[in-house]
Motif scaffolding. Structure first.
Motif: not given
Length: 210
Positions: A194-210
């Motif tokens: 498994i992947h223990e964590e997922l990181i998302y960035d805010w692009n000004g409209k929504k959170f997107v998977l990094k």
């Protein structure tokens, strides 16, 4: 004359931007009691006063328990709401200079589990899926297809995750906390698949998977 008009135009743009961007302490003060029903408006104001005075920001909530604000910045706050739950809020900038508020509520029991919500300036709920697609169990699984991987996935019979908003930037980390629900032996068996964590960035409209 043209120079005066230009200066006035810049001033209008600047003051409009300041008006559009409101510090999170004002959002918190104006928040309806229904959002965090254990806290009164006086509780919320006391939090801010204590933080500004560099004191422990602890208040007695409506259930005669203790709630504590641990951090307050221009766009971020964190509250230990009860002994077993916490609330984090983060202001997110949008392309048109307005803001929306992201709120994460986490229960801290045997395994942490979070809920995420978004609000407009007048505290109207916004549709979560417009700003963030919550990851399902499959998002945390590796591409391994062998028998050990299949057996490991069978142990993941519930789906728990903890969202962590960053005080420094507009990122969001999603921790896969189903592991905390497992025995130590099962946890070590499952980890490689498994992947223990997922990181998302805010692009000004929504959170997107990094």
């Amino acid at each position: 004359m043209k120079r005066i008009v230009y200066i006035l135009l810049l001033f209008c743009i600047y003051t409009t931007s300041l008006t559009a961007r409101t510090p999170i302490r004002q959002w918190f003060t104006d928040m309806p009691d229904s959002i965090m029903p254990l806290l009164t408006k006086n509780n919320r104001l006391d939090f801010i006063d204590f933080i500004d005075s560099h004191m422990d920001a602890i208040v007695t909530n409506r259930l005669d328990g203790k709630s504590r604000m641990t951090q307050l910045t221009e766009d971020y706050l964190h509250i230990e709401y009860t002994q077993s739950s916490s609330v984090t809020m983060k202001l997110l900038p949008t392309a048109d200079t307005t803001q929306i508020l992201c709120m994460v509520t986490t229960t801290n029991t045997a395994a942490r589990d979070s809920r995420i919500a978004f609000f407009s300036k007048d505290w109207q709920p916004l549709k979560t899926s417009k700003f963030f697609i919550e990851p399902q169990k499959e998002a945390f699984l590796t591409n391994e297809l062998n028998d050990s991987a299949r057996h490991a996935r069978e142990k993941l019979d519930i789906h728990l995750k903890n969202y962590e908003l960053s005080p420094q930037d507009s990122s969001l980390i999603c921790h896969y906390t189903t592991l905390d629900y497992l025995s130590n032996a099962d946890k070590e068996y499952v980890k490689p698949y498994i992947h223990e964590e997922l990181i998302y960035d805010w692009n000004g409209k929504k959170f997107v998977l990094k």
